[in-house]
Write a protein that holds these residues in place. Sequence first.
Motif, mmCIF file in Angstrom:
data_model
loop_
_atom_site.group_PDB
_atom_site.id
_atom_site.type_symbol
_atom_site.label_atom_id
_atom_site.label_comp_id
_atom_site.label_asym_id
_atom_site.label_seq_id
_atom_site.Cartn_x
_atom_site.Cartn_y
_atom_site.Cartn_z
ATOM 1 N N GLY A 2 0.668 -1.295 0.102
ATOM 2 C CA GLY A 2 0.029 -0.008 0.081
ATOM 3 C C GLY A 2 0.909 1.249 0.014
ATOM 4 N N ARG A 3 0.303 2.472 0.080
ATOM 5 C CA ARG A 3 0.774 3.826 0.063
ATOM 6 C C ARG A 3 1.041 4.018 1.377
ATOM 7 N NH1 ARG A 3 -2.610 5.162 -4.842
ATOM 8 N NH2 ARG A 3 -1.050 4.913 -6.566
ATOM 9 N N THR A 4 1.968 5.005 1.662
ATOM 10 C CA THR A 4 2.000 5.713 3.029
ATOM 11 C C THR A 4 1.071 6.773 3.185
ATOM 12 O OG1 THR A 4 3.480 7.288 2.466
ATOM 13 C CG2 THR A 4 4.495 4.991 2.958
ATOM 14 N N PHE A 5 0.739 7.280 4.173
ATOM 15 C CA PHE A 5 -0.072 8.370 4.494
ATOM 16 C C PHE A 5 0.353 9.654 3.719
ATOM 17 C CE2 PHE A 5 -1.383 12.006 6.951
ATOM 18 C CZ PHE A 5 -2.869 12.014 6.618
ATOM 19 N N GLY A 6 1.594 9.976 3.758
ATOM 20 C CA GLY A 6 2.329 11.152 3.038
ATOM 21 C C GLY A 6 1.881 10.911 1.748
ATOM 22 N N GLU A 7 2.061 9.781 1.088
ATOM 23 C CA GLU A 7 1.865 9.547 -0.431
ATOM 24 C C GLU A 7 0.226 9.717 -0.816
ATOM 25 O OE1 GLU A 7 5.162 6.334 -1.677
ATOM 26 O OE2 GLU A 7 3.408 5.575 -0.938
ATOM 27 N N LEU A 9 -1.830 11.577 0.932
ATOM 28 C CA LEU A 9 -2.082 13.097 1.037
ATOM 29 C C LEU A 9 -1.425 13.819 -0.059
ATOM 30 C CD1 LEU A 9 -3.292 15.163 3.112
ATOM 31 C CD2 LEU A 9 -1.004 15.372 4.079
ATOM 32 N N LYS A 10 -0.279 13.505 -0.589
ATOM 33 C CA LYS A 10 0.355 14.159 -1.811
ATOM 34 C C LYS A 10 -0.734 14.138 -2.967
ATOM 35 C CE LYS A 10 4.375 14.744 -4.401
ATOM 36 N NZ LYS A 10 5.889 14.411 -4.835
ATOM 37 N N LEU A 11 -1.206 12.664 -3.219
ATOM 38 C CA LEU A 11 -2.185 12.609 -4.068
ATOM 39 C C LEU A 11 -3.378 13.170 -4.091
ATOM 40 C CD1 LEU A 11 -1.525 8.658 -4.947
ATOM 41 C CD2 LEU A 11 -0.979 10.511 -6.392
ATOM 42 N N ALA A 12 -3.842 13.226 -2.880
ATOM 43 C CA ALA A 12 -5.323 13.873 -2.696
ATOM 44 C C ALA A 12 -5.070 15.546 -2.885
ATOM 45 C CB ALA A 12 -5.784 13.769 -1.130
ATOM 46 N N TRP A 13 -3.775 16.124 -2.597
ATOM 47 C CA TRP A 13 -3.628 17.500 -3.093
ATOM 48 C C TRP A 13 -3.529 17.675 -4.501
ATOM 49 C CZ3 TRP A 13 -4.895 21.747 -0.537
ATOM 50 C CH2 TRP A 13 -4.848 21.733 0.952
ATOM 51 N N ASP A 14 -2.801 16.767 -5.279
ATOM 52 C CA ASP A 14 -2.644 16.698 -6.603
ATOM 53 C C ASP A 14 -4.036 16.946 -7.311
ATOM 54 O OD1 ASP A 14 0.074 17.108 -6.422
ATOM 55 O OD2 ASP A 14 0.508 15.162 -7.007
#
Length: 71
Positions: A2-7, A9-14
Amino acid sequence: MGRTFGECLKLAWDWAKDAIKCREEREAKIKAMVANQKPVEHTSQIEGRLTWSDCYNANSKGYMGSQYCGD
């Protein structure tokens, strides 16, 4: 894996930034189309001069005497 929380969050902002960008582009296109739109001129004067006999004839009787002039 899976992805980390930071990844995530970055995708959600993008995705949010892309959604805003697309919305602004769509609004700009709509404004440009409205600005370039010409006013519609109604040149038909027939509508004011129509009578009952223009639409219905003697053979247009339907169920229980209803009138029908077609689609």
